[in-house]
Design a protein around this motif. Structure first.
Motif, PDB file in Angstrom:
ATOM      1  N   SER A  31     -23.466   8.034   8.327  1.00 22.58           N
ATOM      2  CA  SER A  31     -22.087   8.049   7.841  1.00 22.58           C
ATOM      3  C   SER A  31     -21.112   7.736   8.969  1.00 22.58           C
ATOM      4  N   LEU A  32     -19.989   7.172   8.579  1.00 20.41           N
ATOM      5  CA  LEU A  32     -18.860   6.958   9.474  1.00 20.41           C
ATOM      6  C   LEU A  32     -17.583   7.194   8.691  1.00 20.41           C
ATOM      7  N   ARG A  33     -16.530   7.573   9.403  1.00 18.39           N
ATOM      8  CA  ARG A  33     -15.225   7.722   8.784  1.00 18.39           C
ATOM      9  C   ARG A  33     -14.223   6.864   9.547  1.00 18.39           C
ATOM     10  N   LEU A  34     -13.641   5.910   8.841  1.00 15.96           N
ATOM     11  CA  LEU A  34     -12.612   5.065   9.424  1.00 15.96           C
ATOM     12  C   LEU A  34     -11.238   5.636   9.109  1.00 15.96           C
ATOM     13  N   SER A  35     -10.321   5.450  10.038  1.00 12.70           N
ATOM     14  CA  SER A  35      -8.935   5.846   9.843  1.00 12.70           C
ATOM     15  C   SER A  35      -8.039   4.639  10.070  1.00 12.70           C
ATOM     16  N   CYS A  36      -6.909   4.648   9.409  1.00 14.50           N
ATOM     17  CA  CYS A  36      -5.910   3.594   9.597  1.00 14.50           C
ATOM     18  C   CYS A  36      -4.548   4.263   9.641  1.00 14.50           C
ATOM     19  N   ALA A  37      -3.921   4.212  10.807  1.00 14.32           N
ATOM     20  CA  ALA A  37      -2.599   4.798  10.983  1.00 14.32           C
ATOM     21  C   ALA A  37      -1.536   3.718  10.842  1.00 14.32           C
ATOM     22  N   ALA A  38      -0.528   4.001  10.048  1.00 16.75           N
ATOM     23  CA  ALA A  38       0.542   3.042   9.792  1.00 16.75           C
ATOM     24  C   ALA A  38       1.846   3.488  10.429  1.00 16.75           C
ATOM     25  N   SER A  39       2.616   2.543  10.883  1.00 21.06           N
ATOM     26  CA  SER A  39       3.947   2.830  11.422  1.00 21.06           C
ATOM     27  C   SER A  39       4.880   1.695  11.027  1.00 21.06           C
ATOM     28  N   GLY A  40       6.161   1.971  11.069  1.00 20.34           N
ATOM     29  CA  GLY A  40       7.136   0.963  10.693  1.00 20.34           C
ATOM     30  C   GLY A  40       7.825   1.352   9.401  1.00 20.34           C
ATOM     31  N   ARG A  41       7.725   0.498   8.420  1.00 24.37           N
ATOM     32  CA  ARG A  41       8.368   0.767   7.132  1.00 24.37           C
ATOM     33  C   ARG A  41       7.731   1.959   6.439  1.00 24.37           C
ATOM     34  N   THR A  42       8.411   2.437   5.436  1.00 22.24           N
ATOM     35  CA  THR A  42       7.974   3.617   4.709  1.00 22.24           C
ATOM     36  C   THR A  42       6.577   3.421   4.140  1.00 22.24           C
ATOM     37  N   PHE A  43       5.685   4.289   4.531  1.00 21.59           N
ATOM     38  CA  PHE A  43       4.282   4.189   4.145  1.00 21.59           C
ATOM     39  C   PHE A  43       4.129   4.202   2.631  1.00 21.59           C
ATOM     40  N   ARG A  44       4.965   4.962   1.973  1.00 21.13           N
ATOM     41  CA  ARG A  44       4.844   5.091   0.526  1.00 21.13           C
ATOM     42  C   ARG A  44       5.232   3.828  -0.232  1.00 21.13           C
ATOM     43  N   ASP A  45       5.768   2.847   0.464  1.00 14.37           N
ATOM     44  CA  ASP A  45       6.139   1.588  -0.190  1.00 14.37           C
ATOM     45  C   ASP A  45       4.942   0.691  -0.454  1.00 14.37           C
ATOM     46  N   PHE A  46       3.780   1.052   0.134  1.00 13.68           N
ATOM     47  CA  PHE A  46       2.665   0.121   0.148  1.00 13.68           C
ATOM     48  C   PHE A  46       1.434   0.657  -0.570  1.00 13.68           C
ATOM     49  N   ALA A  47       0.797  -0.230  -1.341  1.00 14.25           N
ATOM     50  CA  ALA A  47      -0.596  -0.009  -1.676  1.00 14.25           C
ATOM     51  C   ALA A  47      -1.405  -0.268  -0.412  1.00 14.25           C
ATOM     52  N   MET A  48      -2.509   0.448  -0.263  1.00 12.52           N
ATOM     53  CA  MET A  48      -3.318   0.325   0.937  1.00 12.52           C
ATOM     54  C   MET A  48      -4.745  -0.040   0.572  1.00 12.52           C
ATOM     55  N   GLY A  49      -5.444  -0.636   1.501  1.00  8.42           N
ATOM     56  CA  GLY A  49      -6.819  -0.999   1.202  1.00  8.42           C
ATOM     57  C   GLY A  49      -7.632  -1.294   2.445  1.00  8.42           C
ATOM     58  N   TRP A  50      -8.914  -1.535   2.199  1.00  6.36           N
ATOM     59  CA  TRP A  50      -9.843  -1.930   3.257  1.00  6.36           C
ATOM     60  C   TRP A  50     -10.572  -3.203   2.821  1.00  6.36           C
ATOM     61  N   PHE A  51     -10.678  -4.119   3.738  1.00  4.08           N
ATOM     62  CA  PHE A  51     -11.492  -5.306   3.587  1.00  4.08           C
ATOM     63  C   PHE A  51     -12.535  -5.296   4.709  1.00  4.08           C
ATOM     64  N   ARG A  52     -13.526  -6.160   4.573  1.00  6.50           N
ATOM     65  CA  ARG A  52     -14.501  -6.316   5.650  1.00  6.50           C
ATOM     66  C   ARG A  52     -14.927  -7.776   5.743  1.00  6.50           C
ATOM     67  N   GLN A  53     -15.366  -8.144   6.935  1.00  6.87           N
ATOM     68  CA  GLN A  53     -15.827  -9.510   7.151  1.00  6.87           C
ATOM     69  C   GLN A  53     -17.044  -9.489   8.063  1.00  6.87           C
ATOM     70  N   ALA A  54     -18.146  -9.977   7.524  1.00  4.93           N
ATOM     71  CA  ALA A  54     -19.381 -10.095   8.293  1.00  4.93           C
ATOM     72  C   ALA A  54     -19.442 -11.485   8.922  1.00  4.93           C
ATOM     73  N   PRO A  55     -20.213 -11.648   9.986  1.00  9.02           N
ATOM     74  CA  PRO A  55     -20.306 -12.958  10.636  1.00  9.02           C
ATOM     75  C   PRO A  55     -20.730 -14.048   9.667  1.00  9.02           C
ATOM     76  N   GLY A  56     -19.982 -15.138   9.661  1.00  6.40           N
ATOM     77  CA  GLY A  56     -20.314 -16.263   8.813  1.00  6.40           C
ATOM     78  C   GLY A  56     -19.956 -16.099   7.353  1.00  6.40           C
ATOM     79  N   LYS A  57     -19.299 -15.000   7.014  1.00  6.80           N
ATOM     80  CA  LYS A  57     -18.942 -14.748   5.614  1.00  6.80           C
ATOM     81  C   LYS A  57     -17.430 -14.618   5.472  1.00  6.80           C
ATOM     82  N   GLU A  58     -16.972 -14.749   4.229  1.00  5.04           N
ATOM     83  CA  GLU A  58     -15.551 -14.598   3.960  1.00  5.04           C
ATOM     84  C   GLU A  58     -15.163 -13.114   3.971  1.00  5.04           C
ATOM     85  N   ARG A  59     -13.895 -12.882   4.216  1.00 10.20           N
ATOM     86  CA  ARG A  59     -13.384 -11.517   4.146  1.00 10.20           C
ATOM     87  C   ARG A  59     -13.460 -11.048   2.698  1.00 10.20           C
TER      88      ARG A  59
END
Length: 125
Positions: free
Chosen positions: A17-45
């Motif tokens: 297991s691993l736990r990733l975190s993403c800290a946001a700064s700048g505009r109001t965090f609540r204004d945004f939907a959030m998500g995670w993408f990934r990209q493996a070598p040679g593949k599309e995001r």
């Protein structure tokens, strides 16, 4: 503008297991939907998961359903991705993303208008 900084990547054995975190700064965090993408070598995001502004709704890629869990803490301007039962196929650079224009469940990467720098996740067999 919003700045996104991911952390928590690393090397883990299959089944771990691993736990990733993403800290946001700048505009109001609540204004945004959030998500995670990934990209493996040679593949599309590819879309991994999205979470709505009020954390009421989530959407997962079929490949991670039942193994990954996303959450957000609006008070800390942070989202998390808990990844369990990891597989070598999960090896990729994982990117945090924010969208002020698209729905939380959109797989279309250009509707996510802010991105982090990415964090490497490597799963060994």
């Amino acid at each position: 503008q919003v700045q996104l900084v991911e952390s928590g990547g690393g090397l883990v054995q299959a089944g771990g297991s691993l736990r990733l975190s993403c800290a946001a700064s700048g505009r109001t965090f609540r204004d945004f939907a959030m998500g995670w993408f990934r990209q493996a070598p040679g593949k599309e995001r590819e879309f991994v998961v999205g979470i709505s502004v009020n954390e009421g709704s989530t959407a997962y890629a079929d490949s991670v359903k039942g193994r990954f869990t996303v959450s957000r803490d609006n008070a800390k301007n942070t989202i998390y991705l808990q990844m369990n039962s990891l597989k070598p196929a999960d090896t990729a650079v994982y990117y945090c993303a924010a969208s002020s224009v698209g729905p939380y469940n959109t797989r279309t990467y250009y509707l996510w208008n802010f991105w982090g720098q990415g964090t490497q996740v490597t799963v060994s067999s």
